[in-house]
Scaffold this motif. Structure first.
Motif, PDB file in Angstrom:
ATOM      1  N   SER A  70       0.822  -1.215   0.000  1.00 51.79           N
ATOM      2  CA  SER A  70       0.000   0.000   0.000  1.00 51.79           C
ATOM      3  C   SER A  70       0.854   1.262   0.000  1.00 51.79           C
ATOM      4  O   SER A  70       2.045   1.242   0.314  1.00 51.79           O
ATOM      5  N   THR A  71       0.206   2.386  -0.336  1.00 49.12           N
ATOM      6  CA  THR A  71       0.872   3.684  -0.377  1.00 49.12           C
ATOM      7  C   THR A  71      -0.021   4.737   0.279  1.00 49.12           C
ATOM      8  O   THR A  71      -1.169   4.473   0.636  1.00 49.12           O
ATOM      9  N   LEU A  72       0.529   5.926   0.413  1.00 45.68           N
ATOM     10  CA  LEU A  72      -0.197   7.083   0.948  1.00 45.68           C
ATOM     11  C   LEU A  72      -0.646   6.825   2.385  1.00 45.68           C
ATOM     12  O   LEU A  72       0.167   6.531   3.232  1.00 45.68           O
ATOM     13  N   ASP A 118       6.937   4.844  -2.564  1.00 41.48           N
ATOM     14  CA  ASP A 118       5.621   5.320  -2.143  1.00 41.48           C
ATOM     15  C   ASP A 118       5.469   6.798  -2.518  1.00 41.48           C
ATOM     16  O   ASP A 118       6.350   7.617  -2.258  1.00 41.48           O
ATOM     17  N   GLU A 119       4.342   7.137  -3.110  1.00 40.11           N
ATOM     18  CA  GLU A 119       4.071   8.523  -3.501  1.00 40.11           C
ATOM     19  C   GLU A 119       4.250   9.484  -2.327  1.00 40.11           C
ATOM     20  O   GLU A 119       4.656  10.637  -2.496  1.00 40.11           O
ATOM     21  N   MET A 120       3.972   9.013  -1.122  1.00 37.43           N
ATOM     22  CA  MET A 120       4.054   9.867   0.066  1.00 37.43           C
ATOM     23  C   MET A 120       5.484  10.351   0.329  1.00 37.43           C
ATOM     24  O   MET A 120       5.683  11.378   0.963  1.00 37.43           O
ATOM     25  N   LEU A 144       4.207   7.735   9.107  1.00 37.21           N
ATOM     26  CA  LEU A 144       3.388   6.558   8.829  1.00 37.21           C
ATOM     27  C   LEU A 144       4.193   5.276   8.651  1.00 37.21           C
ATOM     28  O   LEU A 144       3.607   4.187   8.599  1.00 37.21           O
ATOM     29  N   ASN A 145       5.514   5.392   8.544  1.00 33.28           N
ATOM     30  CA  ASN A 145       6.308   4.204   8.212  1.00 33.28           C
ATOM     31  C   ASN A 145       7.438   3.939   9.196  1.00 33.28           C
ATOM     32  O   ASN A 145       8.427   3.287   8.872  1.00 33.28           O
ATOM     33  N   ARG A 146       7.265   4.425  10.403  1.00 29.42           N
ATOM     34  CA  ARG A 146       8.241   4.218  11.465  1.00 29.42           C
ATOM     35  C   ARG A 146       8.443   2.726  11.727  1.00 29.42           C
ATOM     36  O   ARG A 146       7.488   1.959  11.823  1.00 29.42           O
ATOM     37  N   GLY A 147       9.704   2.313  11.805  1.00 31.99           N
ATOM     38  CA  GLY A 147      10.011   0.945  12.198  1.00 31.99           C
ATOM     39  C   GLY A 147       9.766  -0.123  11.152  1.00 31.99           C
ATOM     40  O   GLY A 147       9.859  -1.319  11.455  1.00 31.99           O
ATOM     41  N   GLU A 158      -2.885  -4.395   0.538  1.00 27.71           N
ATOM     42  CA  GLU A 158      -2.757  -3.683  -0.744  1.00 27.71           C
ATOM     43  C   GLU A 158      -3.958  -2.755  -0.919  1.00 27.71           C
ATOM     44  O   GLU A 158      -5.024  -3.004  -0.370  1.00 27.71           O
ATOM     45  N   GLN A 159      -3.752  -1.680  -1.693  1.00 24.69           N
ATOM     46  CA  GLN A 159      -4.869  -0.760  -1.923  1.00 24.69           C
ATOM     47  C   GLN A 159      -4.913  -0.258  -3.369  1.00 24.69           C
ATOM     48  O   GLN A 159      -5.272   0.888  -3.638  1.00 24.69           O
ATOM     49  N   PHE A 160      -4.562  -1.148  -4.300  1.00 21.58           N
ATOM     50  CA  PHE A 160      -4.752  -0.852  -5.714  1.00 21.58           C
ATOM     51  C   PHE A 160      -6.242  -0.929  -6.055  1.00 21.58           C
ATOM     52  O   PHE A 160      -7.039  -1.494  -5.298  1.00 21.58           O
ATOM     53  N   ARG A 161      -6.597  -0.423  -7.215  1.00 19.63           N
ATOM     54  CA  ARG A 161      -7.981  -0.599  -7.662  1.00 19.63           C
ATOM     55  C   ARG A 161      -8.254  -2.084  -7.882  1.00 19.63           C
ATOM     56  O   ARG A 161      -7.340  -2.861  -8.171  1.00 19.63           O
ATOM     57  N   PRO A 162      -9.530  -2.504  -7.759  1.00 20.41           N
ATOM     58  CA  PRO A 162      -9.849  -3.920  -7.940  1.00 20.41           C
ATOM     59  C   PRO A 162      -9.339  -4.441  -9.279  1.00 20.41           C
ATOM     60  O   PRO A 162      -9.476  -3.783 -10.320  1.00 20.41           O
ATOM     61  N   GLY A 163      -8.751  -5.612  -9.254  1.00 25.00           N
ATOM     62  CA  GLY A 163      -8.268  -6.261 -10.474  1.00 25.00           C
ATOM     63  C   GLY A 163      -6.804  -6.031 -10.777  1.00 25.00           C
ATOM     64  O   GLY A 163      -6.190  -6.804 -11.523  1.00 25.00           O
ATOM     65  N   VAL A 164      -6.201  -4.978 -10.226  1.00 21.49           N
ATOM     66  CA  VAL A 164      -4.814  -4.652 -10.550  1.00 21.49           C
ATOM     67  C   VAL A 164      -3.870  -5.755 -10.067  1.00 21.49           C
ATOM     68  O   VAL A 164      -3.006  -6.236 -10.810  1.00 21.49           O
ATOM     69  N   MET A 165      -4.009  -6.171  -8.805  1.00 25.58           N
ATOM     70  CA  MET A 165      -3.114  -7.205  -8.277  1.00 25.58           C
ATOM     71  C   MET A 165      -3.311  -8.538  -9.007  1.00 25.58           C
ATOM     72  O   MET A 165      -2.353  -9.294  -9.206  1.00 25.58           O
TER      73      MET A 165
END
Length: 368
Positions: free
Chosen positions: A13-15, A42-44, A61-64, A93-100
């Motif tokens: 996931s991102t953001l 990650d875009e963030m 958001l990504n500590r540790g 994961e948080q892609f749009r449905p079907g991407v993965m």
């Protein structure tokens, strides 16, 4: 022993929603391996303000966590990730449905390699339905579920909330709840599962009272008219003489009576039933006669459910939250800068993380 010690998570996931969910898992002891695209990650990471090489948002958001980079569109991606997948407990994961699925990394593909895998998909509108693939952000989810429509400013227009409600309360938090439930179920059955988390779906829970009222009375609540949308003098924000604000919530009768007594509200306005607008005006006139400091002292120690609206800076330095030690952990950057870590709702007894922790550089754990 932390409750999630030994649990391994592959985080695609991102953001905000997914990374916040995996941050909570990390704080409870899980090992988080963040899978990022080569070069950019990650875009963030690209956001501002900066905190060392990356953005402060990313750091919080990504500590540790750990970071590996891999081109998921590469034909070799699944082969490269297979050893990790086989020992992974949770995928987020948080892609749009079907991407993965198209990448060969969907639930069916991964569960064939690891039947116990818990696969959590976080999306705006869920894995199915007419809007499943629509592009949207937090504001769209609260707009389309009616939540934004229940707020209104002085001109009647909806007010932009300062919190990303759908991302956090409709995405990250339900993801955590269902992942933990899935882990418990796997303990009993040995089977993994696919979790479909829709940020928009989660917004209706926040309007339980509105849904109940509408169905029970056939009256659809309106902004500015209801108990918690501005229609009552007992749940209202009032301006002080120095242009600050009092948040007054003396809903129950005993609190209302105490409140009326403290502000010296004339007797004819103390019964607010059926003439709420007049009472609101009378209370507003009283509150406007004194500065915020006066009202803060006036309400201190009293059973009135009233507060002076604090700035974020005041809240952080306030004695209550200092006592609660919400900011006892910190994050360090690659340049040696240090800031407070994000307070998260994980009980202190479950958190054995170091007081000071860094965040992963892009792909820094590829070799490992």
């Amino acid at each position: 022993m932390q409750p999630l010690k030994g649990i391994k998570v592959l985080d695609f996931s991102t953001l905000l929603p997914g990374p916040l969910a995996t941050l909570l898992l990390a704080e409870a002891g899980a090992e988080i391996i963040k899978v990022e695209r080569p070069g950019r990650g990650d875009e963030m990471r690209s956001y501002t303000p900066r905190f060392g090489a990356d953005s402060v948002n990313f750091a919080l958001l990504n500590r540790g966590k750990r970071s590996i980079t891999i081109d998921l569109k590469s034909p070799q991606a699944l082969e490269q990730l297979t050893p990790l997948i086989q020992e992974t407990d949770i995928v987020v994961e948080q892609f749009r449905p079907g991407v993965m699925d198209r990448l060969g990394l969907g639930y069916e593909q991964l569960s064939s390699l690891n039947p116990g895998i818990i696969y959590c998909s976080i999306t705006g509108y869920g894995q199915s339905g007419p809007k499943a693939r629509a592009a949207a952000h937090d504001l769209n989810y609260i707009a389309e579920t009616g939540l934004l429509g229940l707020s209104a400013g002085a001109d009647g227009a909806p007010i932009l909330p300062p919190a990303l409600i759908a991302d956090i309360a409709g995405g990250a938090y339900p993801a955590i709840m269902n992942i933990l439930l899935a882990l418990r179920t796997r303990d009993q059955s040995g089977d993994g599962c696919h979790l479909d988390i829709s940020m928009a779906d989660g917004m209706f829970t926040f309007m339980y009272w509105a849904l109940g009222e509408a169905q029970a009375t056939n009256h659809w609540p309106r902004p500015g008219d209801e108990l918690v949308t501005g229609g009552s003098p007992r749940y209202q924000v009032y301006r002080t003489s120095d242009n600050r604000f009092v948040a007054a919530a003396p809903l129950e009768q005993k609190f209302w009576e105490n409140f009326c007594q403290l502000i010296d509200l004339p007797a004819e306005y103390r019964d607010d039933e059926n003439h709420e607008a007049e009472v609101k005006k009378a209370v507003a006139e009283k509150i406007a006669q004194a500065p915020a400091s006066y009202w803060s002292e006036c309400f201190a120690g009293q059973d009135v459910c009233c507060s002076v609206v604090a700035t974020l800076a005041e809240a952080i330095e306030g004695p209550h939250f200092q006592h609660r030690k919400l900011f006892q952990y910190s994050i360090s950057s690659d340049t040696g800068q240090s800031i407070n870590a994000l307070p998260v709702p994980v009980a202190p007894g479950f958190r054995e993380v170091p007081r000071k922790t860094g965040y992963p550089g892009l792909g820094e754990n590829n070799e490992r």
